[in-house]
Write a protein that holds these residues in place. Structure first.
Motif, PDB file in Angstrom:
ATOM      1  N   ASP A 199       0.664  -1.502   0.562  1.00 41.94           N
ATOM      2  CA  ASP A 199       0.126  -0.149  -0.478  1.00 41.94           C
ATOM      3  C   ASP A 199       0.763   1.616   0.078  1.00 41.94           C
ATOM      4  N   GLY A 200       2.148   1.228  -0.514  1.00 44.34           N
ATOM      5  CA  GLY A 200       2.822   1.935  -0.158  1.00 44.34           C
ATOM      6  C   GLY A 200       3.391   2.712   1.096  1.00 44.34           C
ATOM      7  N   ASN A 201       4.105   1.722   2.551  1.00 44.93           N
ATOM      8  CA  ASN A 201       4.060   2.504   3.481  1.00 44.93           C
ATOM      9  C   ASN A 201       5.248   2.095   2.955  1.00 44.93           C
ATOM     10  N   GLN A 202       6.327   3.091   3.284  1.00 44.83           N
ATOM     11  CA  GLN A 202       8.281   3.096   3.280  1.00 44.83           C
ATOM     12  C   GLN A 202       8.824   2.732   4.455  1.00 44.83           C
ATOM     13  N   MET A 203       8.251   2.201   5.864  1.00 48.33           N
ATOM     14  CA  MET A 203       8.307   1.933   6.802  1.00 48.33           C
ATOM     15  C   MET A 203       7.096   0.982   7.419  1.00 48.33           C
ATOM     16  N   VAL A 204       8.012   0.459   8.191  1.00 51.35           N
ATOM     17  CA  VAL A 204       6.862  -0.737   9.042  1.00 51.35           C
ATOM     18  C   VAL A 204       7.632  -0.773  10.226  1.00 51.35           C
ATOM     19  N   PHE A 205       7.006  -0.789  11.152  1.00 54.02           N
ATOM     20  CA  PHE A 205       7.166  -1.248  12.997  1.00 54.02           C
ATOM     21  C   PHE A 205       6.757  -2.568  13.487  1.00 54.02           C
ATOM     22  N   ALA A 206       7.298  -2.958  13.106  1.00 51.17           N
ATOM     23  CA  ALA A 206       6.257  -4.967  13.510  1.00 51.17           C
ATOM     24  C   ALA A 206       6.362  -5.325  14.854  1.00 51.17           C
ATOM     25  N   THR A 207       5.496  -4.993  15.924  1.00 53.84           N
ATOM     26  CA  THR A 207       5.610  -4.603  17.332  1.00 53.84           C
ATOM     27  C   THR A 207       5.035  -5.791  17.735  1.00 53.84           C
ATOM     28  N   GLU A 249      10.833 -10.666   8.641  1.00 53.09           N
ATOM     29  CA  GLU A 249      11.891 -10.581   7.910  1.00 53.09           C
ATOM     30  C   GLU A 249      11.785 -11.193   6.392  1.00 53.09           C
ATOM     31  N   LYS A 250      10.656 -12.600   5.548  1.00 54.03           N
ATOM     32  CA  LYS A 250      10.399 -12.016   4.864  1.00 54.03           C
ATOM     33  C   LYS A 250       9.928 -11.694   4.306  1.00 54.03           C
ATOM     34  N   VAL A 251       8.858 -10.334   4.517  1.00 52.94           N
ATOM     35  CA  VAL A 251       9.103  -9.089   3.832  1.00 52.94           C
ATOM     36  C   VAL A 251       9.509  -7.969   3.512  1.00 52.94           C
ATOM     37  N   ALA A 252      10.305  -8.470   4.135  1.00 49.48           N
ATOM     38  CA  ALA A 252      11.801  -7.493   4.502  1.00 49.48           C
ATOM     39  C   ALA A 252      12.335  -7.507   2.952  1.00 49.48           C
ATOM     40  N   ARG A 253      12.996  -9.048   2.908  1.00 47.81           N
ATOM     41  CA  ARG A 253      13.239  -9.269   1.243  1.00 47.81           C
ATOM     42  C   ARG A 253      12.587  -9.116   0.399  1.00 47.81           C
ATOM     43  N   ALA A 254      11.093  -9.627  -0.091  1.00 47.84           N
ATOM     44  CA  ALA A 254      10.459  -8.567  -0.659  1.00 47.84           C
ATOM     45  C   ALA A 254       9.894  -7.077  -1.050  1.00 47.84           C
ATOM     46  N   PHE A 255      10.774  -6.720  -0.588  1.00 48.76           N
ATOM     47  CA  PHE A 255      10.381  -5.226   0.015  1.00 48.76           C
ATOM     48  C   PHE A 255      12.335  -4.065  -0.092  1.00 48.76           C
ATOM     49  N   PRO A 256      13.125  -4.496  -0.834  1.00 50.68           N
ATOM     50  CA  PRO A 256      13.811  -3.764   0.165  1.00 50.68           C
ATOM     51  C   PRO A 256      14.249  -2.618  -0.057  1.00 50.68           C
ATOM     52  N   LYS A 257      13.884  -1.569  -1.076  1.00 46.74           N
ATOM     53  CA  LYS A 257      13.600  -0.478  -0.874  1.00 46.74           C
ATOM     54  C   LYS A 257      12.556  -0.265   0.631  1.00 46.74           C
ATOM     55  N   ALA A 258      11.606  -0.581   1.149  1.00 48.98           N
ATOM     56  CA  ALA A 258      11.159  -0.113   2.428  1.00 48.98           C
ATOM     57  C   ALA A 258      12.618  -0.320   3.461  1.00 48.98           C
ATOM     58  N   LYS A 259      11.878   0.466   4.123  1.00 42.56           N
ATOM     59  CA  LYS A 259      12.595  -0.077   5.425  1.00 42.56           C
ATOM     60  C   LYS A 259      11.623  -0.611   7.001  1.00 42.56           C
ATOM     61  N   PHE A 260      12.125  -2.018   7.263  1.00 42.18           N
ATOM     62  CA  PHE A 260      11.513  -2.156   8.376  1.00 42.18           C
ATOM     63  C   PHE A 260      11.721  -2.601   9.815  1.00 42.18           C
ATOM     64  N   GLU A 261      10.929  -2.289  10.546  1.00 35.97           N
ATOM     65  CA  GLU A 261      11.548  -2.330  12.167  1.00 35.97           C
ATOM     66  C   GLU A 261      11.194  -3.606  12.766  1.00 35.97           C
ATOM     67  N   HIS A 262      11.312  -4.935  13.512  1.00 34.45           N
ATOM     68  CA  HIS A 262      11.161  -5.820  14.386  1.00 34.45           C
ATOM     69  C   HIS A 262      11.400  -5.494  15.755  1.00 34.45           C
ATOM     70  N   ALA A 263      10.529  -5.276  16.403  1.00 35.97           N
ATOM     71  CA  ALA A 263      10.241  -5.220  18.101  1.00 35.97           C
ATOM     72  C   ALA A 263      10.904  -6.268  18.708  1.00 35.97           C
ATOM     73  N   LEU A 292      15.563  -4.284   7.241  1.00 39.14           N
ATOM     74  CA  LEU A 292      15.302  -4.548   8.825  1.00 39.14           C
ATOM     75  C   LEU A 292      16.404  -4.664  10.074  1.00 39.14           C
ATOM     76  N   ALA A 293      15.616  -3.656  11.114  1.00 43.53           N
ATOM     77  CA  ALA A 293      16.614  -4.030  12.398  1.00 43.53           C
ATOM     78  C   ALA A 293      15.732  -3.693  13.193  1.00 43.53           C
ATOM     79  N   THR A 294      16.032  -4.072  14.393  1.00 42.50           N
ATOM     80  CA  THR A 294      15.499  -4.697  15.990  1.00 42.50           C
ATOM     81  C   THR A 294      15.657  -3.532  17.336  1.00 42.50           C
ATOM     82  N   TYR A 295      14.572  -3.362  17.746  1.00 45.03           N
ATOM     83  CA  TYR A 295      15.147  -3.086  18.710  1.00 45.03           C
ATOM     84  C   TYR A 295      13.623  -3.150  19.744  1.00 45.03           C
ATOM     85  N   SER A 296      14.684  -3.701  21.220  1.00 47.27           N
ATOM     86  CA  SER A 296      13.881  -3.648  22.529  1.00 47.27           C
ATOM     87  C   SER A 296      13.940  -2.998  23.918  1.00 47.27           C
TER      88      SER A 296
END
Length: 357
Positions: free
Chosen positions: A87-95, A104-118, A127-131
């Motif tokens: 849908d065009g979100n350029q960054m996604v936080f999975a919490t 991780e799987k979706v991040a591989r499919a959308f290399p131009k988007a940024k993902f962060e996983h809590a 794909l970054a991580t935070y806690s």
């Protein structure tokens, strides 16, 4: 000649029309959030939602956010994360921890988007991580429990036996035993992050087994509400839950994602975002204790305040030896401290924890 003059005559009119039209603003940077439970007004998801709102408040029209709540871990999570990217979100936080493999799987499919996983540990270039170091304020709630419990038995309602949860249980025991060497923790796992019915049943079971202080690593307010009804002390988790147990709620381990989310989204917009891992403790402000119950005695509050500063400064290291596991075997000798990798992979209970992994 008129062929040349007509465009020249039209030019002022065209410029005037252009001046009347506002310049087209840049499209907002789009950010999606995925939540494991309903937002509600307390708990894990609620705290992340406060972070999302803080992003909108801080960045204004430069950003547009979206969220999906109550998303089960597993296939549903992958579908939702993928849809947010499509849908065009350029960054996604999975919490939530269970979103790790899907994101991780979706991040591989959308290399131009940024993902962060809590709370996860899998990373990639996008794909970054935070806690948070939840175990630090857990130690402090252990001090409170150790002082207030008359039976010396603390009841702990936990979701899953993963390192993040195990750290909290062990840290709370260490805090309790720092003031009451005979304190024990009884653990009941619910196999769910958010299930008020199971959480309430587990709380009732623990009180029936002699616990006169309850705490949780689950997302609803059911445990503190049970404590209020049973007349036993308790501490909440994720966010301030005092209004749900005004007589018995001592404090809560509280998460604050606002500054982190604002910083990461701003970096993504400005081009300074990079993948990595953030693990913030009391000193960072990412985790802290919520407001205290007014009924708590002043000497106890002073003790907790002193130990809070000791942890922040590094003078008190929560997981320092000697430490023994449930079998009595030495896991860490005196004078040593667990390393971050050892804490992050913790899969054993301390001596004094009653529960099975």
């Amino acid at each position: 000649m008129s062929l040349h003059r007509r465009p020249l005559l039209a030019l002022p009119a065209l410029l005037g029309a252009a001046a009347l039209r506002p310049a087209r603003a840049a499209d907002p940077f789009r950010v999606g959030f995925v939540y494991v439970s309903p937002i509600g007004d307390a708990g894990w998801t609620f705290q992340h939602e406060l972070g999302r709102r803080a992003v909108e408040a801080a960045l204004g029209p430069a950003v547009k956010t979206a969220y999906v709540e109550n998303v089960p871990e597993g296939a549903d999570a992958e579908r939702v994360i993928r849809r947010l990217a499509q849908d065009g979100n350029q960054m996604v936080f999975a919490t939530s921890f269970g979103y790790m493999n899907p994101v991780e799987k979706v991040a591989r499919a959308f290399p131009k988007a940024k993902f962060e996983h809590a709370t996860g540990y899998k990373r990639a270039a996008n794909l970054a991580t935070y806690s948070g170091r939840y175990y630090e304020p857990r130690y402090l709630t252990g001090i409170i429990a150790g002082r207030l419990s008359k039976s010396g038995t603390i009841g702990y309602v936990a979701a899953f036996p993963i390192p993040e949860v195990i750290q909290g249980i062990n840290a709370m025991l260490l805090g309790a035993r720092s003031v009451n060497p005979k304190a024990v923790i009884k653990v009941v796992f619910t196999s769910s992050w958010f299930d008020p019915g199971k959480e309430r049943a587990a709380a009732d079971t623990l009180v029936a087994q002699g616990a006169d202080y309850l705490t949780q690593h689950t997302d609803s307010t059911a445990v503190v509400q049970a404590a209020e009804e049973k007349g036993v002390w308790c501490s909440g988790y994720d966010s301030d839950m005092l209004k749900y147990a005004p007589k018995t709620h001592t404090t809560a381990v509280e998460m604050h994602w606002d500054d982190y989310y604002i910083d990461r989204v701003r970096k993504a917009i400005d081009g300074g975002w990079t993948s990595g891992d953030v693990w913030g403790g009391l000193a960072s402000g990412m985790v802290k204790l919520s407001r205290f119950n007014p009924a708590l005695p002043a000497p106890l509050l002073a003790e907790v305040a002193a130990q809070t500063e000791a942890i922040k400064s590094g003078r008190l290291v929560v997981f320092s030896g000697p430490l023994r596991d449930q079998s009595g075997a030495v896991k860490l000798p005196e004078g040593k401290a667990l390393t971050d990798p050892e804490i992050l992979s913790m899969n054993w209970f301390l001596e004094g924890v009653q529960g099975k992994l």
